[in-house]
Scaffold this active site. Structure first.
Site, PDB file in Angstrom:
ATOM      1  CG  ASP A  53      -2.177  -0.772   1.055  1.00 28.01           C
ATOM      2  OD1 ASP A  53      -2.764  -0.702  -0.036  1.00 28.01           O
ATOM      3  OD2 ASP A  53      -2.596  -1.458   1.999  1.00 28.01           O
ATOM      4  CE1 TYR A  54       4.559   5.741   3.510  1.00 29.25           C
ATOM      5  CE2 TYR A  54       6.351   5.080   2.057  1.00 29.25           C
ATOM      6  CZ  TYR A  54       5.781   6.004   2.912  1.00 29.25           C
ATOM      7  OH  TYR A  54       6.412   7.190   3.158  1.00 29.25           O
TER       8      TYR A  54
END
Length: 408
Positions: free
Chosen positions: A181-182
């Site tokens: 996600d990051y």
């Protein structure tokens, strides 16, 4: 001091959970005005991802948890029910004056609301429209939903993460945080910034950006995946062992563990001297890094025995003097207390309605001419609805009527 780099850029953010919100937060930190659209009543799905929550001054249950707080600073929260025609009309009206629109709905979901790229482009030809999904806009898996751990598994990351085969607990392992996600959030930001520059440099053309978690995790495997493309073999799980310079890994000392990475032959010779075994540097099995990779198990076993002879602090001090990369294995308390981390200001304080000095993590970018100094707390649900809708002609009476109908 100059204005922040993205001052004057306006972003309509329909993303939820983590990857999209992280990207929008990065852009907000850089000065963009980010209008976060949330569902009336419930808000961003992340708000329901569980404790810990901030403590409401009146002791009431609330939806301001750590998952939401980590990805939504410097934004405005506007509640709109986009499943209603009236809510869809508000989104289109807001989009007319925005530079960027971001969304992370399943492929095709927003088309039925006329909030897809083609529909928004028709009313704002210069819009940069970024779609963040699990599998992308094309391909057989495009309609599927997914979360970070699914992509760590499908994208190959888990296959090369975990204890070495033969050790207790060996097998594929997920990386702790939602790292895909990051990284997807960073890729989304890069894409948006590149599209903004392209639009400015090439006559006002907007475009659709397709960013997905599966593409991101595959690209992030870099040299690991390239090994497979060169020789057709998936690299083995190495636990804490390195995959370039050797020896590299976590070593147990008399009172804890440290992480060591010996990146070249000079560092190896100096490490051997620190460990009291300088002759290892001339051993033909270990003289060159390629030799040490081949004989990795042998040199790691030798080093493991030597590090057991003293404390972590002693070895770190001596290795630092010798110019060998090493570090303690910190938990979060130790990491945030580290004098260097404190000097870099990675923990910031913001004024939140529930907590006067709420701790957050700062943006990792440091600018000399346009420093990011002004951090605003992640907004309460719908905190900016009235202000934002007033800018597109929704007077108080109209807003009250929409509120009664559950549209805002």
């Amino acid at each position: 001091m100059s204005a922040l780099p993205l001052s004057g850029i306006k972003i309509l953010d329909l993303t939820r959970v983590l990857a999209g919100p992280l990207s929008a937060q990065m852009l907000a930190d850089l000065g963009a005005e980010v209008i976060k659209i949330e569902r009336p009543g419930g808000g961003d799905d992340a708000r329901a991802f569980g404790p810990p929550y901030l403590v409401d001054p009146e002791g009431k249950a609330n939806n301001n948890n750590s998952f939401y707080l980590c990805a939504n600073r410097n934004k405005k929260s506007v509640t709109i029910n986009i499943a209603t025609p009236e809510g869809q009309a508000i989104i289109r009206e807001l989009a007319k004056s925005c530079d960027v629109m971001m969304e992370n709905y399943k492929v095709g979901d927003l088309k039925r609301y006329r909030l897809d790229y083609e529909s928004i482009k028709a009313i704002n030809p210069g819009i940069i429209y970024c779609s963040v999904t699990g599998f992308g806009q094309t391909g057989p898996y495009a309609p599927r939903a997914g979360y970070d751990a699914i992509f760590q598994a499908m994208g190959g990351l888990m296959s090369v993460t975990g204890h070495i085969d033969g050790e207790p607990g060996a097998g594929p392992m997920k990386v702790g945080p939602s790292i895909v996600d990051y990284m997807t959030g960073m890729n989304s930001s890069i894409g948006i910034l590149a599209a903004l520059y392209h639009r400015k440099a090439n006559g006002g053309e907007g475009q659709h950006i397709d960013v997905c978690l599966l593409d991101t995790v595959i690209a992030s495997l870099s040299h690991y995946a390239q090994i497979y493309l060169v020789n057709g073999k998936t690299p083995p799980r190495r636990g804490t062992w390195g995959n370039g310079g050797m020896p590299a890994g976590a070593f147990r000392c008399t009172d804890g563990e440290l992480m060591l990475v010996v990146g070249n032959d000079g560092q190896f010779a100096r490490t051997c001297a620190v460990l009291g075994q300088p002759e290892l540097a001339s051993d033909p099995r270990f003289a060159r890094n390629n030799d040490r990779v081949v004989h990795g198990k042998e040199i790691m076993a030798i080093f493991a025995g030597l590090f057991l002879k003293n404390k972590v602090s002693y070895w770190l001090q001596e290795l630092e003097k010798a110019g060998v990369p090493c570090g303690p294995i910190n938990d979060f308390e130790q990491m945030f207390a580290d004098p260097h981390v404190r000097a870099r200001g990675m923990e910031i304080k913001v004024d939140h309605p529930f907590e006067h000095a709420l701790s957050l993590i700062r943006n990792p970018l440091t600018f000399s001419g346009t420093p990011i100094n002004d951090y605003r707390a992640p907004p309460l649900l719908g905190a900016d609805t009235k202000e934002v809708l007033a800018t597109i002609g929704y007077e108080d009476a109209k807003q009250e009527a929409l509120k009664e109908q559950g549209i805002i």
